[in-house]
Write an enzyme that holds these catalytic residues in place. Structure first.
Site, short mmCIF file in Angstrom:
data_model
loop_
_atom_site.label_atom_id
_atom_site.label_comp_id
_atom_site.label_asym_id
_atom_site.label_seq_id
_atom_site.Cartn_x
_atom_site.Cartn_y
_atom_site.Cartn_z
N LYS A 115 0.83 -1.21 0.00
CA LYS A 115 0.00 0.00 0.00
C LYS A 115 0.87 1.26 0.00
O LYS A 115 0.65 2.19 -0.78
CB LYS A 115 -0.90 0.02 1.23
N ASN A 116 1.84 1.29 0.89
CA ASN A 116 2.64 2.51 1.07
C ASN A 116 3.58 2.78 -0.09
O ASN A 116 4.09 3.90 -0.24
CB ASN A 116 3.43 2.44 2.38
N CYS B 299 -6.39 7.68 9.14
CA CYS B 299 -6.52 7.15 10.49
C CYS B 299 -6.18 8.21 11.53
O CYS B 299 -5.23 8.98 11.36
CB CYS B 299 -5.60 5.94 10.68
N ASP C 271 3.99 1.09 12.28
CA ASP C 271 2.85 0.39 11.69
C ASP C 271 2.73 -1.07 12.15
O ASP C 271 1.74 -1.74 11.84
CB ASP C 271 2.92 0.43 10.16
N ARG D 100 -8.55 -0.75 4.35
CA ARG D 100 -7.69 0.29 3.76
C ARG D 100 -6.31 -0.26 3.42
O ARG D 100 -5.65 0.27 2.52
CB ARG D 100 -7.53 1.46 4.73
#
Length: 431
Positions: free
Chosen positions: A26-27, A120, A309, A401
């Site tokens: 994702k990142n 978030c 994370d 997400r």
């Protein structure tokens, strides 16, 4: 289509066994999508994760005039006509990383407007460093109800010295500088793998970048860039999450498509808890059967330190380990959203400022809990896997997400897990 009412139902107490393939990052994908604006044509990201944040960024590109389409997990982006100047707040309010699009819009057309970024709620996460970087390159930034940027004389290369490392601000600076006139030096830049992958993607487009992966990046501006094409690397946070799932359930699983060299700080903590791992034929075999040691002090830090994370997921594991552990969160001031929900399940956790004191070894019990942010939601899934009884986790929209198919992945490894939707007559969808 996922609903805000979707939830995960888990019957705990079953060890995991099997193989899980790690999805694309994702990142890494999100800044690459922003970078695709810098070419007036078609770019493609291969093995792109089909997750909520990627879909949101895709909607933003479409709102700017891009045409996008999918071929399985390959995302095509035709940005020939992506010249609209404003990103609707309905999109930026969902995702913090949307702010990096401002640098790409300024580099492309010299102007851009967007609503304040959301995402978030894990702390203040100021974006002043983003504005500093753009102003150093000649942009004029105005902040009112929306964020508006212009570059009346174009963007010009300059020295950018960040007072502290920021992944997003570093990405912002890179995206703006690759088409700026002259040379840019970014000092005290972030070193996260996502920075390295963004630079590699931009290089496929013809950008001139050196020093990526260090704290000093040098960029020679170009007049234009070509089409981008890259395979999205595996997601290190998803990989770490599944390792934590094996640790909490005292299980052995095999991971495929694992990022090499990006999980060293996490694996060091995993081994201190008693976990074992070995690489074999491009796979990572992780064995959590001997997890038994508390962690005296775990401190999150910028890369290559322990990733924030993965802090919540490790907290879930530590609740299962007899003894006292201490976590010190040094990145975000409000990243213990999952702790209160874990306490509902029987965990003994005391939060004091940025520190979490964990007295592990008490049994966890299935409860109805709520995910309040992405990684905390993953932590609740991990706790539920080893809890006695059934856990219902609402707030699936947060988890989706960043995790494409967390239910399918864990079910394939033997977990009793299902996705429930309020709109389904049966209530539960089994995988």
């Amino acid at each position: 289509m996922k609903s805000l009412d979707d939830y995960i139902c888990i019957v705990g107490g079953k060890p995991l066994k099997g193989t899980i393939s790690v999805q694309g990052s994702k990142n890494a994908a999100l800044p690459m999508m922003a970078a695709s604006l810098l070419h007036r044509g078609v770019s493609v990201l291969k093995t792109c994760p089909r997750i909520a944040d990627v879909f949101c960024m895709e909607k933003i590109l479409q709102a700017l005039g891009a045409a996008t389409w999918w071929e399985d997990h390959d995302l095509y982006m035709d940005c020939t006509n992506a010249d609209k100047e404003e990103i609707p707040e309905m999109y930026t309010g969902r995702m913090r990383s949307s702010v990096i699009l401002l640098g790409a819009m300024l580099a492309r057309n010299g102007k851009g407007k967007l609503g304040y970024p959301g995402g978030c709620v894990i702390g203040s996460r100021p974006i002043d460093l983003h504005f500093y970087a753009l102003r150093q390159l000649g942009a004029v930034i105005q902040k009112d109800q929306v964020i508006q940027g212009t570059a009346p004389s174009g963007l010009w290369g300059n020295q950018i010295l960040f007072p502290k490392r920021s992944v997003g601000a570093t990405q912002q600076a890179i995206l703006a500088a690759v088409l700026a006139k002259g040379n840019t030096i970014i000092k005290n830049s972030a070193r996260e793998p996502e920075i390295l992958w963004l630079c590699r993607y931009l290089k496929t487009m013809g950008a001139q970048i050196t020093g990526e992966g260090t704290d000093c990046i040098f960029i020679e501006g170009r007049d234009e860039l070509g089409a981008g094409c890259m395979k999205i690397p595996p997601d290190r946070i998803v990989a770490g999450t599944y390792i934590c799932a094996a640790a909490a359930t005292r299980s052995e699983i095999t991971l495929e498509n694992v990022p090499e060299g990006e999980l060293d700080a996490f694996l060091d903590v995993y081994c201190k808890m008693g976990g074992q791992y070995k690489g074999k034929s491009g796979k990572l075999i992780v064995n959590g059967q001997n997890i038994h040691c508390p962690v005296k002090l775990l401190k999150t830090d910028v890369y290559p330190g322990f990733p924030t994370d993965l802090q919540s997921q490790v907290m879930s594991v530590l609740t299962t380990v007899t003894g006292k552990s201490l976590i010190r969160e040094q990145i975000f001031e409000d990243r213990y959203k999952a702790a209160g929900e874990l306490v509902k399940m029987g965990a003994h956790i005391n939060i004091c400022g940025r520190e979490a004191y964990i007295e592990g070894g008490y049994p966890l019990y299935g409860r109805q809990v709520t995910a309040r942010e992405l990684r905390g939601g993953a932590a609740l899934v991990i706790a539920a896997l080893c809890a006695k009884g059934t856990t219902k986790i609402s707030g699936y929209s947060f988890i989706s997400r960043g995790y494409e198919h967390i239910c399918q992945d864990l079910a394939g490894a033997g977990a009793r897990i299902s996705l429930g939707r309020a709109t389904d007559s049966q209530g539960i969808l089994e995988y």
